[in-house]
Each structure stands twice: as structure tokens, then as C-alpha cells.
Design a protein around this motif. Structure first.
Motif, PDB file in Angstrom:
ATOM      1  N   GLY A 122     -15.229  -3.122  21.753  1.00 35.30           N
ATOM      2  CA  GLY A 122     -16.688  -3.509  21.370  1.00 35.30           C
ATOM      3  C   GLY A 122     -17.400  -3.556  20.053  1.00 35.30           C
ATOM      4  O   GLY A 122     -18.500  -3.733  19.897  1.00 35.30           O
ATOM      5  N   HIS A 123     -16.521  -2.989  18.993  1.00 31.97           N
ATOM      6  CA  HIS A 123     -16.990  -3.041  17.609  1.00 31.97           C
ATOM      7  C   HIS A 123     -15.897  -3.893  16.659  1.00 31.97           C
ATOM      8  O   HIS A 123     -15.063  -4.210  16.880  1.00 31.97           O
ATOM      9  CB  HIS A 123     -17.011  -1.756  17.217  1.00 31.97           C
ATOM     10  N   GLY A 124     -16.799  -4.332  15.486  1.00 33.23           N
ATOM     11  CA  GLY A 124     -15.848  -4.857  14.528  1.00 33.23           C
ATOM     12  C   GLY A 124     -15.085  -6.323  15.026  1.00 33.23           C
ATOM     13  O   GLY A 124     -15.439  -6.920  15.617  1.00 33.23           O
ATOM     14  N   ALA A 125     -13.715  -6.233  14.653  1.00 30.47           N
ATOM     15  CA  ALA A 125     -12.788  -7.230  14.979  1.00 30.47           C
ATOM     16  C   ALA A 125     -11.788  -6.828  16.383  1.00 30.47           C
ATOM     17  O   ALA A 125     -11.048  -7.617  16.659  1.00 30.47           O
ATOM     18  CB  ALA A 125     -11.802  -7.444  13.998  1.00 30.47           C
ATOM     19  N   SER A 126     -12.443  -5.730  17.069  1.00 26.42           N
ATOM     20  CA  SER A 126     -11.606  -5.535  18.064  1.00 26.42           C
ATOM     21  C   SER A 126     -12.156  -6.247  19.396  1.00 26.42           C
ATOM     22  O   SER A 126     -13.266  -6.984  19.304  1.00 26.42           O
ATOM     23  CB  SER A 126     -11.784  -3.787  18.488  1.00 26.42           C
ATOM     24  N   ASP A 127     -11.580  -6.087  20.466  1.00 23.11           N
ATOM     25  CA  ASP A 127     -12.161  -7.031  21.878  1.00 23.11           C
ATOM     26  C   ASP A 127     -13.278  -6.286  22.366  1.00 23.11           C
ATOM     27  O   ASP A 127     -13.694  -5.351  22.081  1.00 23.11           O
ATOM     28  CB  ASP A 127     -10.991  -6.436  22.839  1.00 23.11           C
ATOM     29  N   PRO A 128     -13.982  -7.183  22.852  1.00 15.57           N
ATOM     30  CA  PRO A 128     -15.356  -6.868  23.469  1.00 15.57           C
ATOM     31  C   PRO A 128     -15.107  -5.882  24.492  1.00 15.57           C
ATOM     32  O   PRO A 128     -14.038  -6.080  25.457  1.00 15.57           O
ATOM     33  CB  PRO A 128     -15.828  -8.150  24.022  1.00 15.57           C
ATOM     34  N   ALA A 129     -16.077  -4.997  24.659  1.00 17.25           N
ATOM     35  CA  ALA A 129     -16.046  -3.867  25.777  1.00 17.25           C
ATOM     36  C   ALA A 129     -17.197  -3.184  25.859  1.00 17.25           C
ATOM     37  O   ALA A 129     -17.800  -3.070  24.613  1.00 17.25           O
ATOM     38  CB  ALA A 129     -14.755  -3.050  25.705  1.00 17.25           C
ATOM     39  N   ALA A 130     -17.366  -2.368  26.912  1.00 18.14           N
ATOM     40  CA  ALA A 130     -18.745  -1.437  26.893  1.00 18.14           C
ATOM     41  C   ALA A 130     -18.578  -0.030  25.926  1.00 18.14           C
ATOM     42  O   ALA A 130     -17.292   0.239  25.724  1.00 18.14           O
ATOM     43  CB  ALA A 130     -18.888  -0.958  28.371  1.00 18.14           C
ATOM     44  N   THR A 131     -19.360   0.031  25.254  1.00 20.11           N
ATOM     45  CA  THR A 131     -19.608   1.440  24.361  1.00 20.11           C
ATOM     46  C   THR A 131     -19.902   2.523  25.389  1.00 20.11           C
ATOM     47  O   THR A 131     -20.907   2.344  26.161  1.00 20.11           O
ATOM     48  CB  THR A 131     -20.470   1.279  23.224  1.00 20.11           C
ATOM     49  N   THR A 132     -19.242   3.708  25.240  1.00 23.92           N
ATOM     50  CA  THR A 132     -19.392   4.845  26.140  1.00 23.92           C
ATOM     51  C   THR A 132     -19.654   6.317  25.273  1.00 23.92           C
ATOM     52  O   THR A 132     -19.527   7.033  25.917  1.00 23.92           O
ATOM     53  CB  THR A 132     -18.385   5.043  27.166  1.00 23.92           C
ATOM     54  N   LEU A 133     -20.017   5.857  24.256  1.00 23.28           N
ATOM     55  CA  LEU A 133     -20.181   7.065  23.180  1.00 23.28           C
ATOM     56  C   LEU A 133     -19.073   8.108  23.273  1.00 23.28           C
ATOM     57  O   LEU A 133     -19.296   9.226  23.040  1.00 23.28           O
ATOM     58  CB  LEU A 133     -21.591   7.714  23.602  1.00 23.28           C
ATOM     59  N   GLY A 134     -17.853   7.618  23.454  1.00 24.84           N
ATOM     60  CA  GLY A 134     -16.677   8.560  23.405  1.00 24.84           C
ATOM     61  C   GLY A 134     -15.771   8.450  24.596  1.00 24.84           C
ATOM     62  O   GLY A 134     -14.625   8.847  24.653  1.00 24.84           O
ATOM     63  N   THR A 135     -16.607   8.246  25.595  1.00 24.53           N
ATOM     64  CA  THR A 135     -15.531   8.584  27.031  1.00 24.53           C
ATOM     65  C   THR A 135     -14.555   7.594  26.951  1.00 24.53           C
ATOM     66  O   THR A 135     -13.063   8.037  27.247  1.00 24.53           O
ATOM     67  CB  THR A 135     -16.800   8.405  28.167  1.00 24.53           C
ATOM     68  N   ALA A 136     -14.777   6.323  27.165  1.00 23.62           N
ATOM     69  CA  ALA A 136     -13.615   5.237  27.306  1.00 23.62           C
ATOM     70  C   ALA A 136     -13.081   4.753  25.961  1.00 23.62           C
ATOM     71  O   ALA A 136     -11.935   4.641  25.766  1.00 23.62           O
ATOM     72  CB  ALA A 136     -14.304   3.649  27.572  1.00 23.62           C
ATOM     73  N   GLU A 137     -13.806   5.402  24.857  1.00 24.55           N
ATOM     74  CA  GLU A 137     -13.124   5.183  23.508  1.00 24.55           C
ATOM     75  C   GLU A 137     -11.819   6.280  23.222  1.00 24.55           C
ATOM     76  O   GLU A 137     -10.930   5.907  22.337  1.00 24.55           O
ATOM     77  CB  GLU A 137     -14.217   5.388  22.378  1.00 24.55           C
ATOM     78  N   ARG A 138     -11.819   7.448  24.163  1.00 23.59           N
ATOM     79  CA  ARG A 138     -10.718   7.963  24.014  1.00 23.59           C
ATOM     80  C   ARG A 138      -9.440   7.243  24.270  1.00 23.59           C
ATOM     81  O   ARG A 138      -8.375   7.588  23.795  1.00 23.59           O
ATOM     82  CB  ARG A 138     -10.755   9.066  25.136  1.00 23.59           C
ATOM     83  N   ARG A 139      -9.317   6.300  24.870  1.00 25.52           N
ATOM     84  CA  ARG A 139      -8.197   5.453  24.974  1.00 25.52           C
ATOM     85  C   ARG A 139      -7.745   4.667  23.894  1.00 25.52           C
ATOM     86  O   ARG A 139      -6.642   4.384  23.616  1.00 25.52           O
ATOM     87  CB  ARG A 139      -8.484   4.484  26.203  1.00 25.52           C
ATOM     88  N   ASP A 140      -8.830   4.468  23.089  1.00 33.13           N
ATOM     89  CA  ASP A 140      -8.607   3.762  21.758  1.00 33.13           C
ATOM     90  C   ASP A 140      -7.897   4.677  21.015  1.00 33.13           C
ATOM     91  O   ASP A 140      -6.757   4.433  20.265  1.00 33.13           O
ATOM     92  CB  ASP A 140      -9.981   3.225  21.107  1.00 33.13           C
ATOM     93  N   VAL A 141      -8.382   5.919  21.027  1.00 30.38           N
ATOM     94  CA  VAL A 141      -7.647   6.859  20.019  1.00 30.38           C
ATOM     95  C   VAL A 141      -6.103   7.012  20.631  1.00 30.38           C
ATOM     96  O   VAL A 141      -5.277   7.211  19.779  1.00 30.38           O
ATOM     97  CB  VAL A 141      -8.319   8.223  19.991  1.00 30.38           C
ATOM     98  N   ALA A 142      -6.031   7.409  21.908  1.00 28.72           N
ATOM     99  CA  ALA A 142      -4.466   7.480  22.458  1.00 28.72           C
ATOM    100  C   ALA A 142      -3.672   6.246  21.884  1.00 28.72           C
ATOM    101  O   ALA A 142      -2.688   6.681  21.622  1.00 28.72           O
ATOM    102  CB  ALA A 142      -4.690   7.622  23.919  1.00 28.72           C
ATOM    103  N   ALA A 143      -4.290   5.087  22.036  1.00 26.96           N
ATOM    104  CA  ALA A 143      -3.652   4.028  21.680  1.00 26.96           C
ATOM    105  C   ALA A 143      -3.327   4.159  20.111  1.00 26.96           C
ATOM    106  O   ALA A 143      -2.024   3.643  19.728  1.00 26.96           O
ATOM    107  CB  ALA A 143      -4.058   2.579  21.792  1.00 26.96           C
ATOM    108  N   ALA A 144      -4.104   4.554  19.293  1.00 29.70           N
ATOM    109  CA  ALA A 144      -3.751   4.660  17.962  1.00 29.70           C
ATOM    110  C   ALA A 144      -2.784   5.706  17.711  1.00 29.70           C
ATOM    111  O   ALA A 144      -1.739   5.524  16.965  1.00 29.70           O
ATOM    112  CB  ALA A 144      -5.280   5.024  17.233  1.00 29.70           C
TER     113      ALA A 144
END
Length: 316
Positions: A122-144
Motif C-alpha cells: 500500500g506504499h510507494g511502488a508496491s502493490d495497493p493494500a490496506a495499511t494495518t500499522l504492522g499487523t499485515a505488514e509482518r507478511r511483507d517482512v517475512a517475504a523480505a
């Protein structure tokens, strides 16, 4: 007070209650929408920032990788100056993107470590998605982390500022990372929400922040998790909490609360005179030395690679 006075008082109280409830309902609806779908900073918004690591003379690779729930993220993998496999994942703040942290963090981090920067969902050049202040973003970190492991890199540290720091704390317990650096991270999601309401002179910031968080959970269809609920599970990974003492968005005591709730090994570094996101700029070389010294203790030894306990998995 006569009968008429009592009637008028009752009517006034009723009207006041209706107005208060209407206001709180408005706060919950509008506030939660601004959390889940914030007004984003554009990648071209700040013209004096370097647009890529190449603008700083840094060797890098553009990377795109996908989370386990199908969100594709855009980033850069910047090569370390020395021969090493150790790496740092640098995580940006709410409504922003990776660019501001490129110039101020990557050049000194890459002296010793590979640095992966990416834009959250949901930020910058990444795909659109809901922002959850860290909850769903954990999946982003796991992928990284999976991306770096696929390149044979490790041990790995998570390094986040503001929402990035909170996300690092939330993500680390389920990931094979060696250390976490969290700069200006909130312990309780309601703290920055309430402080934003106070800054705008809105009434009832306490209950208002609770309603915003509850509304954001409904919009995102997941319960938003606060880092204070997960920080104890960061151990045995190393944890460095950095608190800008003059922070008006995330009270510096939030870092103290995280420190007190965390288990060893843990460190707390308070930067006097720094506001939100300014600890590195105010702390200067002392800040860099503190962070690099911490990272060296966990990344520069072969046994630093931490593996989650058997059975540990996603808690999303």
C-alpha cells in the motif's frame, strides 16, 4: 431550579449526548479510513532526495518479491562494502516510502552489511493494500527475509523507524532473524492516534483512538496487534529500542514500556532533543556508532543466525 429549568437541562444533556456520540462515530469512521487508506507521500514528492542508490554511487539490484498473501513488493538490495553475508532489512514509516531513509541510513549501514529496502504494501511502488500499522505488514517482512535467505544471505537484522520499528517487533518472533532495531516505535497503536488527535485539538482522544483502532480492524478484517503484546517474544534475538525524547507523535515513554516488557538481551537508547524520526539526525555519529556496535554483536558472528522454535509459524 423549576420544572422548566429541569426540562431544559434534560434536553440539553440529551442533545449533548447525541452530539458526543455523533462526533465519536465520525472519529471512528473517518479516522479508521485514514489509517487503512492513508494519504500517501508520492515517490517524487521530495525532489532533493536521491531517487535510487545509484544517485549515491551505491551498487544495487532492483528487486520485486511477493508475500504469502499475494502482495508484490518493490525494493532495492544494496551491496555491502565488505565481503560478508550479513544483511539488514530497513523498514520505513507510515504513509511514506523507502526514499527518505535511503540517503540517511543506507550509506553507513552498507559499510558492513547488505541492505534491503522496500516499500510496504500500500506504499510507494508496491502493490495497493490496506495499511494495518504492522499487523499485515509482518507478511511483507517475512517475504523480505525469504528473499535474502534465497540469496544465501544471513544472519539478518530488522531495522525500522516508526511504523517500521513497530512492524519489526511484531514480525521478529516468527522469523529467523538475529536482531531488531526499533527507532520511535509505538508500544500501543492507540498512542500515535491519540497524539494526532491532541495535536489537532480534537476532544476525547482516549476513546477516540480506541474507536479508530477498532474501526481499522473492521476495515482491514483483522485484529490490529500492538507491539507491546509481542515484544517479550523477540528474545532470544537482540533488541535495541531507540527513543527520541521530544517525540510528539509517539511518546518516548512508549520505548520505555517496550523495554520493560521485553526480555534480555535488550538495550534502550534515548536521544535527547530529537523529535519523531529525527534520532539519527540529532544523534549523528554517536547514533551510528551505537547502532553499528549493536548490530556487530549479533551479525558478525556465525552463531548469530536465530531459528524460531519448532512449531513457530505465522500468527496473523
Amino acid at each position: 431550579m423549576g420544572r422548566l429549568g429541569r426540562v431544559l437541562a434534560a434536553v440539553g444533556a440529551a442533545i449533548g449526548s447525541v452530539l458526543a456520540l455523533s462526533y465519536l462515530g465520525y472519529v471512528g469512521v473517518v479516522g479508521s479510513r485514514r489509517v487503512v487508506a492513508p494519504a500517501l507521500h508520492d515517490l517524487n514528492e521530495v525532489s532533493d532526495l536521491p531517487a535510487t542508490p545509484a544517485a549515491l554511487g551505491l551498487p544495487y539490484e532492483s528487486v520485486r518479491f511477493t508475500t504469502d498473501d499475494g502482495v508484490t513488493l518493490d525494493g532495492w538490495l544494496v551491496e555491502a562494502e565488505r565481503d560478508t553475508k550479513a544483511a539488514v532489512i530497513l523498514l520505513h514509516g507510515f504513509s511514506w516510502h523507502r526514499l527518505p531513509w535511503l540517503a540517511f541510513f543506507v550509506p553507513w549501514l552498507r559499510r558492513r552489511y547488505h541492505v534491503l529496502q522496500f516499500d510496504f504494501r500500500g506504499h510507494g511502488a508496491s502493490d495497493p493494500a490496506a495499511t494495518t500499522l504492522g499487523t499485515a505488514e509482518r507478511r511483507d517482512v517475512a517475504a523480505a527475509v525469504r528473499l535474502l535467505q534465497g540469496r544465501g544471505l544471513g544472519p539478518i537484522a530488522l531495522y525500522g523507524i516508526s511504523m517500521g520499528g513497530a512492524t519489526a517487533i511484531l514480525a521478529a518472533p516468527d522469523l529467523p532473524v538475529a536482531a531488531v532495531v526499533a527507532d520511535a516505535a509505538y508500544a500501543d497503536i492507540r498512542n500515535p492516534i491519540g497524539n494526532r488527535m491532541r495535536d489537532q485539538r480534537l476532544p476525547f482522544p482516549g476513546i477516540g483512538s480506541w474507536l479508530v483502532m477498532a474501526g481499522a480492524s473492521l476495515r482491514a478484517r483483522t485484529r490490529l496487534v500492538s507491539p507491546i503484546d509481542r515484544v517479550a517474544s523477540v528474545a532470544p534475538r537482540g533488541l535495541l529500542l531507540i527513543a527520541p525524547r521530544d517525540d510528539r507523535l509517539v511518546n518516548w515513554e512508549q520505548s520505555v514500556a517496550l523495554y520493560e516488557a521485553a526480555r534480555e538481551p535488550k538495550e534502550l537508547y534515548v536521544v535527547d532533543g530529537a523529535q519523531h524520526g529525527e534520532a539519527r539526525m540529532v544523534g549523528g555519529e554517536a547514533y551510528e556508532r551505537r547502532v553499528m556496535g549493536f548490530l556487530a554483536r549479533y551479525l558478525d558472528v556465525p552463531e548469530a543466525h536465530v531459528v524460531p522454535q519448532s512449531g513457530a509459524g505465522s500468527r496473523l
